[in-house]
Scaffold this motif. Sequence first.
Motif, PDB file in Angstrom:
ATOM      1  N   GLY A  16       0.799  -1.226   0.000  1.00  0.00           N
ATOM      2  CA  GLY A  16       0.000   0.000   0.000  1.00  0.00           C
ATOM      3  C   GLY A  16       0.829   1.273   0.000  1.00  0.00           C
ATOM      4  N   ALA A  17       1.774   1.374   0.931  1.00  0.00           N
ATOM      5  CA  ALA A  17       2.565   2.597   1.050  1.00  0.00           C
ATOM      6  C   ALA A  17       3.443   2.864  -0.179  1.00  0.00           C
ATOM      7  N   PRO A  18       4.168   1.860  -0.705  1.00  0.00           N
ATOM      8  CA  PRO A  18       4.973   2.123  -1.909  1.00  0.00           C
ATOM      9  C   PRO A  18       4.143   2.566  -3.110  1.00  0.00           C
ATOM     10  N   ILE A  19       2.966   1.966  -3.304  1.00  0.00           N
ATOM     11  CA  ILE A  19       2.128   2.375  -4.433  1.00  0.00           C
ATOM     12  C   ILE A  19       1.666   3.819  -4.252  1.00  0.00           C
ATOM     13  N   GLY A  20       1.257   4.168  -3.039  1.00  0.00           N
ATOM     14  CA  GLY A  20       0.852   5.543  -2.784  1.00  0.00           C
ATOM     15  C   GLY A  20       1.993   6.534  -2.998  1.00  0.00           C
ATOM     16  N   ARG A  21       3.176   6.164  -2.555  1.00  0.00           N
ATOM     17  CA  ARG A  21       4.345   7.041  -2.723  1.00  0.00           C
ATOM     18  C   ARG A  21       4.691   7.214  -4.203  1.00  0.00           C
ATOM     19  N   LEU A  22       4.663   6.103  -4.947  1.00  0.00           N
ATOM     20  CA  LEU A  22       4.937   6.195  -6.380  1.00  0.00           C
ATOM     21  C   LEU A  22       3.894   7.055  -7.092  1.00  0.00           C
ATOM     22  N   ALA A  23       2.623   6.925  -6.683  1.00  0.00           N
ATOM     23  CA  ALA A  23       1.566   7.725  -7.310  1.00  0.00           C
ATOM     24  C   ALA A  23       1.795   9.210  -7.060  1.00  0.00           C
ATOM     25  N   ASP A  24       2.299   9.557  -5.882  1.00  0.00           N
ATOM     26  CA  ASP A  24       2.613  10.959  -5.602  1.00  0.00           C
ATOM     27  C   ASP A  24       3.767  11.445  -6.471  1.00  0.00           C
ATOM     28  N   ARG A  25       4.768  10.603  -6.621  1.00  0.00           N
ATOM     29  CA  ARG A  25       5.977  11.034  -7.332  1.00  0.00           C
ATOM     30  C   ARG A  25       5.829  10.982  -8.850  1.00  0.00           C
ATOM     31  N   ARG A  26       5.121   9.963  -9.358  1.00  0.00           N
ATOM     32  CA  ARG A  26       5.021   9.762 -10.803  1.00  0.00           C
ATOM     33  C   ARG A  26       3.684  10.194 -11.381  1.00  0.00           C
ATOM     34  N   GLY A  27       2.717  10.454 -10.536  1.00  0.00           N
ATOM     35  CA  GLY A  27       1.374  10.767 -11.015  1.00  0.00           C
ATOM     36  C   GLY A  27       0.486   9.535 -10.925  1.00  0.00           C
ATOM     37  N   HIS A  28      -0.812   9.762 -10.785  1.00  0.00           N
ATOM     38  CA  HIS A  28      -1.734   8.641 -10.610  1.00  0.00           C
ATOM     39  C   HIS A  28      -1.827   7.746 -11.836  1.00  0.00           C
ATOM     40  N   ARG A  29      -1.842   8.334 -13.013  1.00  0.00           N
ATOM     41  CA  ARG A  29      -2.157   7.539 -14.209  1.00  0.00           C
ATOM     42  C   ARG A  29      -1.201   6.380 -14.449  1.00  0.00           C
ATOM     43  N   PRO A  30       0.095   6.609 -14.593  1.00  0.00           N
ATOM     44  CA  PRO A  30       0.961   5.463 -14.902  1.00  0.00           C
ATOM     45  C   PRO A  30       1.007   4.438 -13.777  1.00  0.00           C
ATOM     46  N   VAL A  31       1.003   4.901 -12.543  1.00  0.00           N
ATOM     47  CA  VAL A  31       1.142   3.981 -11.413  1.00  0.00           C
ATOM     48  C   VAL A  31      -0.101   3.111 -11.261  1.00  0.00           C
ATOM     49  N   ILE A  32      -1.293   3.712 -11.343  1.00  0.00           N
ATOM     50  CA  ILE A  32      -2.516   2.931 -11.144  1.00  0.00           C
ATOM     51  C   ILE A  32      -2.782   2.017 -12.339  1.00  0.00           C
ATOM     52  N   VAL A  33      -2.452   2.464 -13.541  1.00  0.00           N
ATOM     53  CA  VAL A  33      -2.613   1.585 -14.709  1.00  0.00           C
ATOM     54  C   VAL A  33      -1.746   0.339 -14.556  1.00  0.00           C
ATOM     55  N   VAL A  34      -0.480   0.532 -14.222  1.00  0.00           N
ATOM     56  CA  VAL A  34       0.430  -0.616 -14.059  1.00  0.00           C
ATOM     57  C   VAL A  34      -0.050  -1.514 -12.922  1.00  0.00           C
ATOM     58  N   ALA A  35      -0.439  -0.908 -11.797  1.00  0.00           N
ATOM     59  CA  ALA A  35      -0.906  -1.702 -10.656  1.00  0.00           C
ATOM     60  C   ALA A  35      -2.164  -2.489 -11.007  1.00  0.00           C
ATOM     61  N   SER A  36      -3.096  -1.869 -11.731  1.00  0.00           N
ATOM     62  CA  SER A  36      -4.349  -2.542 -12.084  1.00  0.00           C
ATOM     63  C   SER A  36      -4.094  -3.732 -13.002  1.00  0.00           C
ATOM     64  N   VAL A  37      -3.253  -3.535 -14.009  1.00  0.00           N
ATOM     65  CA  VAL A  37      -2.946  -4.629 -14.938  1.00  0.00           C
ATOM     66  C   VAL A  37      -2.186  -5.741 -14.218  1.00  0.00           C
ATOM     67  N   ALA A  38      -1.203  -5.364 -13.397  1.00  0.00           N
ATOM     68  CA  ALA A  38      -0.440  -6.367 -12.657  1.00  0.00           C
ATOM     69  C   ALA A  38      -1.322  -7.118 -11.669  1.00  0.00           C
ATOM     70  N   ASN A  39      -2.241  -6.401 -11.034  1.00  0.00           N
ATOM     71  CA  ASN A  39      -3.137  -7.047 -10.079  1.00  0.00           C
ATOM     72  C   ASN A  39      -4.064  -8.037 -10.773  1.00  0.00           C
ATOM     73  N   THR A  40      -4.563  -7.651 -11.935  1.00  0.00           N
ATOM     74  CA  THR A  40      -5.413  -8.572 -12.703  1.00  0.00           C
ATOM     75  C   THR A  40      -4.659  -9.851 -13.023  1.00  0.00           C
ATOM     76  N   ALA A  41      -3.419  -9.717 -13.478  1.00  0.00           N
ATOM     77  CA  ALA A  41      -2.614 -10.891 -13.811  1.00  0.00           C
ATOM     78  C   ALA A  41      -2.342 -11.745 -12.570  1.00  0.00           C
ATOM     79  N   ALA A  42      -2.055 -11.099 -11.436  1.00  0.00           N
ATOM     80  CA  ALA A  42      -1.752 -11.846 -10.216  1.00  0.00           C
ATOM     81  C   ALA A  42      -2.976 -12.592  -9.694  1.00  0.00           C
TER      82      ALA A  42
END
Length: 258
Positions: free
Chosen positions: A61-87
């Motif tokens: 949770g914390a690393p994803i939130g930190r990355l979203a702050d630093r990189r922006g919501h779009r790239p981080v949440i897209v990657v997380a959503s696709v990776a989560n679907t695969a997992a």
Amino acid sequence: MTGFRSVFSLAGPGLPVISFLARLPAALCPIGTLLMLTELDGIGRAGVVAGMLWLGQAVGGAPIGRLADRRGHRPVIVVASVANTAAVLALVGAALGGLPAGAQALAAGLAGVTMPQVGPLSRTRWSVLAASRPEGAELTGRALSLDTTIDEISFMAGPALAAAVVVAFHPSAGLLLAAALSAVFGVLFALHPTAPGPVATDPAARTGVRLASPALGVLCGMAVAQGVILGAANAGVSALAGQLGETGVAGFPCWGRG
């Protein structure tokens, strides 16, 4: 209701709907894992694998939130959503394929680590949107109140929905639904026009900031104890339902954050 109209004027009614559906996987996956594996392999393995999923959510949770702050919501949440679907799909495949408990636990851990942090990031968006209005402080309170309500409803609806689809279709149906919601609505949430970009950070501003403290340790201990109670309740209800031959109905009593 008038207060909520002012909140909807910030981003329209679409954002609350999308964020609700995008955060459902966080509520569907733990109970979906318990229901599926209790049916397939018994509550012992189900508890271990579901525990790994919960642990993954806590760690990621914390690393994803930190990355979203630093990189922006779009790239981080897209990657997380696709990776989560695969997992999640890998977890279903490992369970249905009869793979060892270690492989199932690994897949569950990855599903937890990659879970998009839609709830916290949604509240970040409302705060950013409300801050641009003259009545920012009052509007922020209303927006966060609405989002918290959506959050709690999702954690009530998730277990019941998982149970309903498991009873109606297949033991893996709850997790498959979670994967579909993450793939579709997680990405839609990421690409919504309200998604903030990267936040510039000033290294000098962090100098001397001390996060760890005795008070924080007490709060963390209380949170861990609460999680143990909720997790034990969910696993216990699933075990009892399985013992009675009604595994699928276990999700209905397991309403609430867990």
